[in-house]
Design an enzyme around this catalytic site. Sequence first.
Site, PDB file in Angstrom:
ATOM      1  N   CYS A  16     -70.954 -80.094  67.241  1.00 19.93           N
ATOM      2  CA  CYS A  16     -72.217 -79.816  66.575  1.00 19.93           C
ATOM      3  C   CYS A  16     -72.137 -78.471  65.883  1.00 19.93           C
ATOM      4  CB  CYS A  16     -73.379 -79.828  67.563  1.00 19.93           C
ATOM      5  SG  CYS A  16     -73.344 -78.447  68.712  1.00 19.93           S
ATOM      6  N   CYS A  20     -71.010 -75.129  67.429  1.00 21.79           N
ATOM      7  CA  CYS A  20     -69.584 -74.870  67.624  1.00 21.79           C
ATOM      8  C   CYS A  20     -69.039 -73.932  66.550  1.00 21.79           C
ATOM      9  CB  CYS A  20     -68.799 -76.188  67.582  1.00 21.79           C
ATOM     10  SG  CYS A  20     -69.268 -77.362  68.862  1.00 21.79           S
ATOM     11  N   CYS A  50     -23.887 -75.770  53.529  1.00 21.84           N
ATOM     12  CA  CYS A  50     -23.385 -75.069  54.706  1.00 21.84           C
ATOM     13  C   CYS A  50     -24.553 -74.582  55.557  1.00 21.84           C
ATOM     14  CB  CYS A  50     -22.504 -73.881  54.301  1.00 21.84           C
ATOM     15  SG  CYS A  50     -23.426 -72.629  53.373  1.00 21.84           S
ATOM     16  N   CYS A  52     -27.270 -72.314  54.068  1.00 27.07           N
ATOM     17  CA  CYS A  52     -28.332 -73.013  53.341  1.00 27.07           C
ATOM     18  C   CYS A  52     -29.441 -73.417  54.311  1.00 27.07           C
ATOM     19  CB  CYS A  52     -27.798 -74.263  52.656  1.00 27.07           C
ATOM     20  SG  CYS A  52     -26.487 -73.974  51.454  1.00 27.07           S
ATOM     21  N   ASP A  67     -70.192 -61.750  26.051  1.00 24.93           N
ATOM     22  CA  ASP A  67     -69.267 -61.155  25.096  1.00 24.93           C
ATOM     23  C   ASP A  67     -69.414 -61.925  23.781  1.00 24.93           C
ATOM     24  OD1 ASP A  67     -66.987 -59.668  24.114  1.00 24.93           O
ATOM     25  OD2 ASP A  67     -65.822 -61.498  24.424  1.00 24.93           O
ATOM     26  N   ASP A  78     -64.289 -63.856  28.127  1.00 21.76           N
ATOM     27  CA  ASP A  78     -63.046 -64.635  28.099  1.00 21.76           C
ATOM     28  C   ASP A  78     -61.786 -63.809  27.993  1.00 21.76           C
ATOM     29  OD1 ASP A  78     -63.325 -63.810  25.390  1.00 21.76           O
ATOM     30  OD2 ASP A  78     -62.043 -65.486  24.784  1.00 21.76           O
ATOM     31  N   ASP A 117     -62.577 -58.178  29.202  1.00 27.35           N
ATOM     32  CA  ASP A 117     -63.813 -58.583  29.880  1.00 27.35           C
ATOM     33  C   ASP A 117     -63.668 -58.574  31.401  1.00 27.35           C
ATOM     34  OD1 ASP A 117     -65.149 -59.058  27.479  1.00 27.35           O
ATOM     35  OD2 ASP A 117     -64.370 -61.096  27.343  1.00 27.35           O
TER      36      ASP A 117
END
Length: 825
Positions: free
Chosen positions: A16, A19, A81, A84, A502, A698, A702
């Site tokens: 619930c 929790c 090997c 790796c 802007d 944008d 800005d």
Amino acid sequence: MTNARTVQLIITKMGCASCVGRVETALRTVPCVEDASVNFATEIAQVTFTGPTSDITQALESAGYPAATRQIELEIDGMSCASCVSKIERALESAPGVVAAQVNLATEGATVSYLDGSTDAEALSQVSARLGYRARLKATQSDEEQTDAKAEDILKLTRATIFAAVLALPVFILEMGGHMIPAFHHWVHATLGEQTSQLIQFALTSALLVGPGRVFYLKGIPSLMRAAPDMNALVALGTGAAYLYSVTATFVPQALPQGTVNVYFEAAAVIVVLILLGRLLEARAKGKTGAAIRKLVGLQPKTARVEQNGTTVDRPIAEITVGDILQIRPGERVPVDADVLDGNSYVDESMITGEPVPVGKSAKDQVIGGTVNGTGALRVQASRVGTDTVLAQVIRMVEQAQGAKLPIQGLVDRITYRFVPAVIAIAGLTVVAWLIFGPSPTLPLALVAGVSVLIIACPCAMGLATPTSIMVGTGRAAELGVLFRKGDALQQLQQAKVVALDKTGTLTLGRPELDSIAPTNGFGQTEVLRLAAALEARSEHPIATAIARASPSDLPDVSNVQSLTGLGLQGQVEGRNILIGSHKLMEKNNIDLSDLQAEADARAAEGATPLFLAIDGQLAASLTVSDPIKPGTPEALARLHEMGITLAMVTGDNARTAQALADRLGIDHITAEVLPDGKLDAINRLRDLYGTLAFVGDGINDAPALAAADIGIAIGTGTDVAIETADVVLMSGDLRGVANAMEMSRQTMCNIRQNLGWAFGYNILLIPVAAGVLYPFGGPLLSPALAAGAMALSSVFVVSNALRLRRVRASMVENTPPTPKEAHA
């Protein structure tokens, strides 16, 4: 915050809303955890931490809410090997959310255990791929198997509910049927006998509580032992009390006071059935709240057609790498983000940007993974794959927004954290009050009232009120092309009093375009544009590029081109001497401008740049170039005005140009000729003057303003810096998205307030009724079964109300399709 990482964990055993507080407390006590936020609706915890993942898993385990884990098998290519193996193993183990990783050189595979929700197979494959070892999920485990867990849980819950109902129905009929139909009561007593009837009820109820109902005891009793009771504890206490009292009345009736020997098996049985039914309905409804995410995930195709050694082969998406050449046929979905190499087509990007009009694509354009190709064939080169694609980033943003916690939720969490203990205390006081002050028989009445209080209390509804609305609202917003990157922006945006914008790239397209041509002295418009474009095509100046871009494709040859710094260009086109440039260039060459000067001055006053064209020493035309207003901008600003928003423009452009644009768009307040630092001062002044402020921009310049505003809104076509700084991202460059974002914020917050009003009002009104405060005045004493039904319906109501947000329509929709030239511009 150094070396901090954020993961999303799926938390189990949360019964619930109360929790939530316990899980957050457990997480925040871990020294390396910097922040933790738990969403009850999604069962997801968003945790920012710096230390090992094991510390978090141990804390959750100790609190009784372990994090869900998954194990996957990866196939890894290129290992030669043991070095790796160790390299890949260390990289996988350090990946966010990974609990353990084992890499096997002999089988060329890896077994990875990770916290469910914190990462996925694709992200882990990319960890290995970044080291140069291509990895992919083993074919034995499909993506569908990973995403069907919720459906399987719902199926199990459905079976448990049906089985419980089958067991409870005879119990209900035997006990309640006699109360409703006296003749049935007499028949039961005559044929079965009271003792046999009670034994049948005992057997069926015992089977029900041990079977479908045991989940409440398995979760509720441990939470009581930890002194952190949850909703399961309330159900366990309520049904357990009714059951034990009934068992005593059935087998040891002499232990009870005379006149109090009654059985309540039907109450325990029906309570379990109704709560299981409520959880089933809630689970099915909650499953719908994630529809937006599933829809986005489903956009990406499973395979792509890749050019390889002169042929084309179908390859799984997980195996596509940057640089692969892909072929996209008409009607197919674009597999990954890519650059167009060959072909022309229109692509439907509506599921990413929210724009309903297909966008024209040709060579050098970009296409986004998940979008739908139109009638043309495209040949593209993959530019972003896996988690780097726009679609993956959108999904990640939506998930983060859905897991966010609004400021309003903090108060709710503090209440629900203490709610269940308070309900248990109220139930205890109710029993005591009935035993002391209640009429005879006091014990059964006290039991009924106490159990009803335990059952009717519903912290689930309170806990679901906010997160379900956030999930559905942010998901629907994403479908409309609006991404809420930060959760509190969803709450703050609807409080905005002023929107500052802007100019360049936000209100306008951000690049000059040819605006008008006014020919004179017998020259035609087509002829003028053809000659001017031929000459300007030799220049890289933005104004020259605008004229060249507006011209027809077949331009004549040009010779003797000379750039006149600060003035313009001169050259020969088809044997004619051409001059194009400012009025100073014309005056220097004794060209009479009287025919067109007044019109050029008027256009300059509006913020446009006038140019003049002379052919063989005679004025031929004036041309004006301007940064045009984006389509939809006037409508968007008008809609914001209708919403009661004050509009402001903050720009570095000159005041005359800014004022001209503001007059055309009806902008209320202008701040022009400011540097990036000046934008911050302008924002602070506007905030002081009007109140909560949203800034729309944008560009890189800005970013500071976006961060400083109460709500930063970035145009999705802008720079990555601006987008990363913003709270809200508009996937398209259309300002109508601002109005849509505002509308979505208002509708979502209204929905949250409705949910909270219902959840709190329900408990405030019905807990006293369940306790029996109306009984002395002739009112009802609520039965536990009815209490269980009301509790179940409360949660279902809250989730169903949140789902209404899925039907919210865009405040504004772009309806005007672009021309092919506009689409390719």
